[in-house]
Design an enzyme around this catalytic site. Structure first.
Site, PDB file in Angstrom:
ATOM      1  N   SER A  12       8.986   6.199   3.810  1.00  0.00           N
ATOM      2  CA  SER A  12       8.384   5.206   2.728  1.00  0.00           C
ATOM      3  C   SER A  12       7.037   5.634   2.241  1.00  0.00           C
ATOM      4  O   SER A  12       6.149   5.817   3.135  1.00  0.00           O
ATOM      5  CB  SER A  12       8.111   3.843   3.369  1.00  0.00           C
ATOM      6  OG  SER A  12       7.259   3.033   2.614  1.00  0.00           O
ATOM      7  N   HIS A  37      11.939   6.226  -0.254  1.00  0.00           N
ATOM      8  CA  HIS A  37      12.061   4.992  -0.209  1.00  0.00           C
ATOM      9  C   HIS A  37      10.542   4.468  -0.892  1.00  0.00           C
ATOM     10  O   HIS A  37       9.563   4.597  -0.358  1.00  0.00           O
ATOM     11  CB  HIS A  37      12.204   4.342   1.316  1.00  0.00           C
ATOM     12  CG  HIS A  37      12.049   3.004   1.292  1.00  0.00           C
ATOM     13  ND1 HIS A  37      13.437   2.240   1.143  1.00  0.00           N
ATOM     14  CD2 HIS A  37      11.338   1.972   1.437  1.00  0.00           C
ATOM     15  CE1 HIS A  37      13.307   1.100   1.537  1.00  0.00           C
ATOM     16  NE2 HIS A  37      11.980   0.809   1.631  1.00  0.00           N
ATOM     17  N   ASP A  39       8.649   1.066  -1.902  1.00  0.00           N
ATOM     18  CA  ASP A  39       8.248  -0.345  -1.465  1.00  0.00           C
ATOM     19  C   ASP A  39       7.393  -1.058  -2.668  1.00  0.00           C
ATOM     20  O   ASP A  39       6.470  -1.046  -2.615  1.00  0.00           O
ATOM     21  CB  ASP A  39       7.638  -0.389  -0.248  1.00  0.00           C
ATOM     22  CG  ASP A  39       8.464  -0.012   1.050  1.00  0.00           C
ATOM     23  OD1 ASP A  39       9.591  -0.812   1.021  1.00  0.00           O
ATOM     24  OD2 ASP A  39       8.196   0.643   1.699  1.00  0.00           O
ATOM     25  N   MET A  41       5.823  -4.547  -3.953  1.00  0.00           N
ATOM     26  CA  MET A  41       5.426  -5.835  -3.403  1.00  0.00           C
ATOM     27  C   MET A  41       4.665  -6.385  -4.430  1.00  0.00           C
ATOM     28  O   MET A  41       3.762  -5.842  -5.181  1.00  0.00           O
ATOM     29  CB  MET A  41       4.676  -5.685  -2.192  1.00  0.00           C
ATOM     30  CG  MET A  41       5.516  -4.642  -1.233  1.00  0.00           C
ATOM     31  SD  MET A  41       4.380  -4.713   0.443  1.00  0.00           S
ATOM     32  CE  MET A  41       5.423  -3.528   1.467  1.00  0.00           C
ATOM     33  N   HIS A  70      12.835  -0.890  -3.154  1.00  0.00           N
ATOM     34  CA  HIS A  70      12.913  -1.816  -2.114  1.00  0.00           C
ATOM     35  C   HIS A  70      12.015  -2.938  -2.935  1.00  0.00           C
ATOM     36  O   HIS A  70      10.897  -2.741  -2.830  1.00  0.00           O
ATOM     37  CB  HIS A  70      12.698  -1.629  -0.922  1.00  0.00           C
ATOM     38  CG  HIS A  70      12.561  -2.673  -0.111  1.00  0.00           C
ATOM     39  ND1 HIS A  70      12.133  -2.614   1.340  1.00  0.00           N
ATOM     40  CD2 HIS A  70      13.028  -3.839  -0.067  1.00  0.00           C
ATOM     41  CE1 HIS A  70      12.078  -3.819   1.885  1.00  0.00           C
ATOM     42  NE2 HIS A  70      12.872  -4.581   1.079  1.00  0.00           N
ATOM     43  N   MET A  72      10.486  -6.325  -2.941  1.00  0.00           N
ATOM     44  CA  MET A  72       9.922  -7.433  -2.333  1.00  0.00           C
ATOM     45  C   MET A  72       9.262  -8.187  -3.228  1.00  0.00           C
ATOM     46  O   MET A  72       7.904  -8.488  -3.196  1.00  0.00           O
ATOM     47  CB  MET A  72       9.069  -7.013  -0.903  1.00  0.00           C
ATOM     48  CG  MET A  72       9.855  -6.168   0.085  1.00  0.00           C
ATOM     49  SD  MET A  72       8.931  -5.223   1.127  1.00  0.00           S
ATOM     50  CE  MET A  72       8.804  -3.751   0.264  1.00  0.00           C
ATOM     51  N   MET A 141      16.013  -5.470   7.870  1.00  0.00           N
ATOM     52  CA  MET A 141      14.618  -5.397   7.995  1.00  0.00           C
ATOM     53  C   MET A 141      14.389  -5.565   9.454  1.00  0.00           C
ATOM     54  O   MET A 141      14.715  -6.617  10.314  1.00  0.00           O
ATOM     55  CB  MET A 141      13.762  -6.379   7.309  1.00  0.00           C
ATOM     56  CG  MET A 141      13.880  -6.302   5.792  1.00  0.00           C
ATOM     57  SD  MET A 141      13.290  -5.084   5.049  1.00  0.00           S
ATOM     58  CE  MET A 141      11.628  -4.865   5.609  1.00  0.00           C
ATOM     59  N   ASP A 176      15.001  -0.852   8.061  1.00  0.00           N
ATOM     60  CA  ASP A 176      13.489  -0.664   7.505  1.00  0.00           C
ATOM     61  C   ASP A 176      12.569  -1.281   8.269  1.00  0.00           C
ATOM     62  O   ASP A 176      12.509  -2.587   8.367  1.00  0.00           O
ATOM     63  CB  ASP A 176      13.528  -1.125   5.929  1.00  0.00           C
ATOM     64  CG  ASP A 176      12.120  -0.942   5.376  1.00  0.00           C
ATOM     65  OD1 ASP A 176      11.435  -0.259   5.848  1.00  0.00           O
ATOM     66  OD2 ASP A 176      11.973  -1.352   4.221  1.00  0.00           O
TER      67      ASP A 176
HETATM   68  C1  DX5 Z   1       7.876  -2.966   4.812  1.00  0.00           C
HETATM   69  C2  DX5 Z   1       8.492  -1.842   4.001  1.00  0.00           C
HETATM   70  C3  DX5 Z   1       8.634  -0.570   4.817  1.00  0.00           C
HETATM   71  C4  DX5 Z   1       7.457  -0.256   5.308  1.00  0.00           C
HETATM   72  C5  DX5 Z   1       8.032   0.628   6.901  1.00  0.00           C
HETATM   73  O1  DX5 Z   1       7.597  -4.211   4.363  1.00  0.00           O
HETATM   74  O2  DX5 Z   1       9.603  -2.388   3.178  1.00  0.00           O
HETATM   75  O3  DX5 Z   1       9.407   0.140   4.094  1.00  0.00           O
HETATM   76  O4  DX5 Z   1       6.990   1.197   4.606  1.00  0.00           O
HETATM   77  O5  DX5 Z   1       6.895   1.189   7.194  1.00  0.00           O
HETATM   78  P1  DX5 Z   1       7.099   1.549   8.918  1.00  0.00           P
HETATM   79  O6  DX5 Z   1       7.936   2.574   9.139  1.00  0.00           O
HETATM   80  O7  DX5 Z   1       5.629   2.017   9.187  1.00  0.00           O
HETATM   81  O8  DX5 Z   1       7.310   0.309   9.627  1.00  0.00           O
HETATM   82 ZN    ZN Z   2      10.747  -0.912   2.445  1.00  0.00          ZN
END
Ligand code: DX5
Ligand code: ZN
Length: 236
Positions: A12, A37, A39, A41, A70, A72, A141, A176
């Site tokens: 990620s 990956h 993320d 947000m 991904h 969010m 998750m 994840d």
């Molecule tokens: C969390 C993200 C993850 C995150 C994982 O909301 O969706 O992808 O980056 O990070 P680690 O591996 O540090 O838990």
């Molecule tokens: Zn993620």
């Protein structure tokens, strides 16, 4: 992108240097990442803000493997075309992000992407029983979404349930949150085949010392090696 059940490591870039995404993506791919990956947000569905379609489109130029995006965010549907245009290979939406996950998954596929659905830790596997045929990936998750580096929440039972529900359908099970060499083995043994890892891949390294990323990726692979083969032999 062909489906196969070999385990993929998907770093990620939430844990990368935000001033240097292009070089960070190239570094993790050179060091053995299978997917990248990304993320997204929105400071609404989750209490953190990262980047949107223009940035993701800029990342695309550096990704040679698979860009696994991904979301969010809530709502999802108004942004689907923008992520298709940005070049996402897989677009994952949260089942909790709105009342119409069926429509959302249909729209993601119609836009030419693989469709993923993510489940927060408090959401049961059964919540997606009636949309599995619209999914290419289920993201389990193992932290509450929003931040990297959080403590792992064990969801091995949920992975077992999903693997039973999925049967022989070509659907990836992705984990994840908090994935590292200690937490990964039981998840892979339960049937997970995509491991997202942020802090466990990027810790201690940088673009200038990217062999550390390689070492961290190898540590996860070594930890799951026997689990992967046992899962494959019992699930041909
Ligand atoms: C969390 C993200 C993850 C995150 C994982 O909301 O969706 O992808 O980056 O990070 P680690 O591996 O540090 O838990
Ligand atoms: Zn993620």
């Amino acid at each position: 992108m062909n489906f196969d059940r070999t385990v993929k490591i998907a770093p990620s870039i939430l844990s990368a240097d935000f001033a240097n995404f292009g070089a960070e993506i190239e570094a993790i791919e050179a060091q053995g990442a299978d997917w990248v990956h990304v993320d997204v947000m929105d400071n609404h569905f989750v209490p953190n803000l990262t980047f949107g379609p223009p940035a993701v489109k800029a990342f695309r130029k550096h990704v040679k493997t698979v860009m696994d995006v991904h979301l969010m965010i809530s709502p999802v549907d108004p942004s689907i075309e923008a992520y298709a245009d940005a070049g996402a290979d897989i677009l994952t939406a949260h089942v909790e992000a709105g009342p119409h996950i069926h429509r959302t998954l249909q729209a993601i596929r119609s836009a030419g992407m693989k469709a993923g659905v993510a489940l927060n830790p408090g959401t049961p596997a059964e919540s997606i029983a009636h949309v599995l045929d619209l999914c290419d990936l289920v993201c389990v998750m193992t932290v509450n979404p929003g931040f990297g580096g959080q403590e792992f929440i064990d969801m091995t039972d949920k992975v077992h349930s999903l693997r039973r529900m999925i049967g022989d359908r070509p659907i990836n099970i992705e984990i994840d949150g908090g994935v590292d060499p200690n937490t990964a083995p039981s998840l892979v043994a339960a049937g997970a085949n995509v491991l997202v890892a942020g802090s466990a891949v990027f810790k201690g390294g940088s673009v200038a010392t990217s062999q550390i990323y390689g070492h961290n990726i190898t540590a996860i692979r070594d930890a799951i090696d026997d689990k992967e083969s046992s899962f494959r032999s019992s699930n041909p």
